[in-house]
Design an enzyme around this catalytic site. Sequence first.
Site, PDB file in Angstrom:
ATOM      1  N   GLY A 101      17.637  89.714  23.977  1.00 11.04           N
ATOM      2  CA  GLY A 101      16.756  90.706  24.623  1.00 11.04           C
ATOM      3  C   GLY A 101      17.109  91.442  25.797  1.00 11.04           C
ATOM      4  N   ARG A 129       9.966  90.128  19.431  1.00  7.42           N
ATOM      5  CA  ARG A 129       9.723  90.139  21.014  1.00  7.42           C
ATOM      6  C   ARG A 129       9.356  91.642  21.253  1.00  7.42           C
ATOM      7  NH1 ARG A 129      14.998  87.433  23.911  1.00  7.42           N
ATOM      8  NH2 ARG A 129      13.113  87.534  25.556  1.00  7.42           N
ATOM      9  N   SER A 173       9.725  90.592  35.701  1.00  3.67           N
ATOM     10  CA  SER A 173      10.704  90.645  34.370  1.00  3.67           C
ATOM     11  C   SER A 173      11.969  91.457  35.270  1.00  3.67           C
ATOM     12  CB  SER A 173      10.339  91.376  33.448  1.00  3.67           C
ATOM     13  OG  SER A 173      11.394  91.804  32.475  1.00  3.67           O
ATOM     14  N   ASP A 326      14.036  80.446  32.811  1.00  2.00           N
ATOM     15  CA  ASP A 326      14.942  80.151  31.549  1.00  2.00           C
ATOM     16  C   ASP A 326      15.191  78.491  31.357  1.00  2.00           C
ATOM     17  OD1 ASP A 326      14.968  82.580  30.543  1.00  2.00           O
ATOM     18  OD2 ASP A 326      17.216  82.878  31.366  1.00  2.00           O
ATOM     19  N   LYS A 353       9.772  84.609  24.926  1.00  2.00           N
ATOM     20  CA  LYS A 353      11.314  84.495  25.136  1.00  2.00           C
ATOM     21  C   LYS A 353      11.764  84.253  23.551  1.00  2.00           C
ATOM     22  CE  LYS A 353      11.788  84.542  29.422  1.00  2.00           C
ATOM     23  NZ  LYS A 353      12.126  85.557  30.150  1.00  2.00           N
ATOM     24  N   ARG A 357       8.052  79.280  24.069  1.00  2.00           N
ATOM     25  CA  ARG A 357       8.776  78.086  24.529  1.00  2.00           C
ATOM     26  C   ARG A 357       7.896  77.161  25.145  1.00  2.00           C
ATOM     27  NH1 ARG A 357      14.137  80.759  27.548  1.00  2.00           N
ATOM     28  NH2 ARG A 357      15.505  80.727  25.631  1.00  2.00           N
ATOM     29  N   ARG A 405      18.014  77.722  23.896  1.00  2.00           N
ATOM     30  CA  ARG A 405      17.626  76.878  24.880  1.00  2.00           C
ATOM     31  C   ARG A 405      16.727  75.626  24.356  1.00  2.00           C
ATOM     32  NH1 ARG A 405      19.935  79.445  29.031  1.00  2.00           N
ATOM     33  NH2 ARG A 405      19.676  81.717  29.108  1.00  2.00           N
TER      34      ARG A 405
END
Length: 446
Positions: A101, A129, A173, A326, A353, A357, A405
């Site tokens: 991204g 996304r 962001s 993150d 993300k 998540r 992640r």
Amino acid sequence: MSASATPRPRRFLPTGALNGTIRVPGDKSISHRSIMLGALALGETRVTGLLEGEDVMSTAAAMRAMGAKIVKTDDGEWIINGVGVGGLLQPETALDMGNSGTSTRLLMGLVASHGITATFVGDASLSKRPMGRVIDPLSTMGADFTSVEGRLPLTMRGASPAVPITYRLPMASAQVKSAVLLAGLNTPGITTVIEPVPTRDHSERMLRGFGANLTVDVDEEGTRTIQIHGPAELKGQTIVVPGDPSSAAFFIVAALTVPGSDVLIENVGLNPTRAGIVTVLRQMGGSIEEVNPREVGGEPVADLRVRHSQLHGIEVDPEIVPSMVDEFPVLFVAAAQAKGRTVTTGLEELRVKESDRITVMRVALELAGANVTETEDGLIIDGTGGAPLPGTSGAHHVATHLDHRIAMSMAIAGLNSMNGVAIDDTSPIATSFPNFEALLASLVAR
Ligand code: S3P
């Protein structure tokens, strides 16, 4: 959702204490920016400590396709010869952004103020996304977009000259902020971004370092007004990339949660816009000591000595979210083993993300036997008080949804579990942390 072309499943077993010294790879955000700005500068840029993960390599391939010369020397240094602001060439084929991204949104900013047309494509995760968040301001600057509902694949035609704008960020962001500032590089006049909630400031630091005329004013409420004067002239620089705090976070949580552990993580970037995870883990009772604080490449850095600690649950202040956006997946793993309840709120951005998540970690932790409740904007986790999680059983695998992640966080959950944690696909780890499994193995007693 399907995994990558060749999924690599693995069960992460309980390890016993982790001990030793490691050094995590270079910061991903800084690595992307050093390639992009080097590729736009006049003259030579030399980068050491670059993260050689797949995401950064996607950025490098795209900048090569638009005219920059980028090579790696035998001693591991990266040398970039840039095209000069305004000099990007029309790429002959679609730019493949892979899973990244950051590559996509920042490069869209660069293309927006060049008179070229580029098509961006990506993997199944990236293609879901939202890109509307950068399409909106870049359209106002004059760029033209063709896409289905603001998703990849997407074709854009940059504007030359582009029109300077004043843009107030509707969400916290750094990618959107950076896209507008990078578009401002080749836009005559002053491009302004107003940032009510501070996010990582690597773009501002590095743009200044390359010679752009960029100012930042902070008012009494903490709102930041960032202005860049274009067209800018950037000059090649020498850059040392510090270690990535987002990568270090997995080993910080591993050392805190696995009994008997004592790990030194060298050269960790501790820019205040990134270091929220250290603050929150300390609030939970974690022993994290900063050794030898210093500056590397204009960023604060220290070695972190992390020792096993009995963590306790807390209510995480939503104001700290942007500085650890993150790190929530691995924080959830720490919370699952803490004593008492951890409550997180204000995490809406986690839903867009590499995967959602919030839901993906709720499902993964439940599969590993944790006690988790999902809310609209966070998770509530009742920890074990230090006892190992049961882990996954039988043929059950955690679904990582092409999200590095999730894979690494659940790997850490496996280390202090009874049965280990099985993961459907570890291959996404290579997007940001290619030697994660090797570093983990180096800390395990033989
Ligand atoms: C990044 C910004 C953040 C972060 C991402 C890297 C950057 O994304 O999640 O991993 O390098 O600017 P958002 O801007 O979407 O919060």
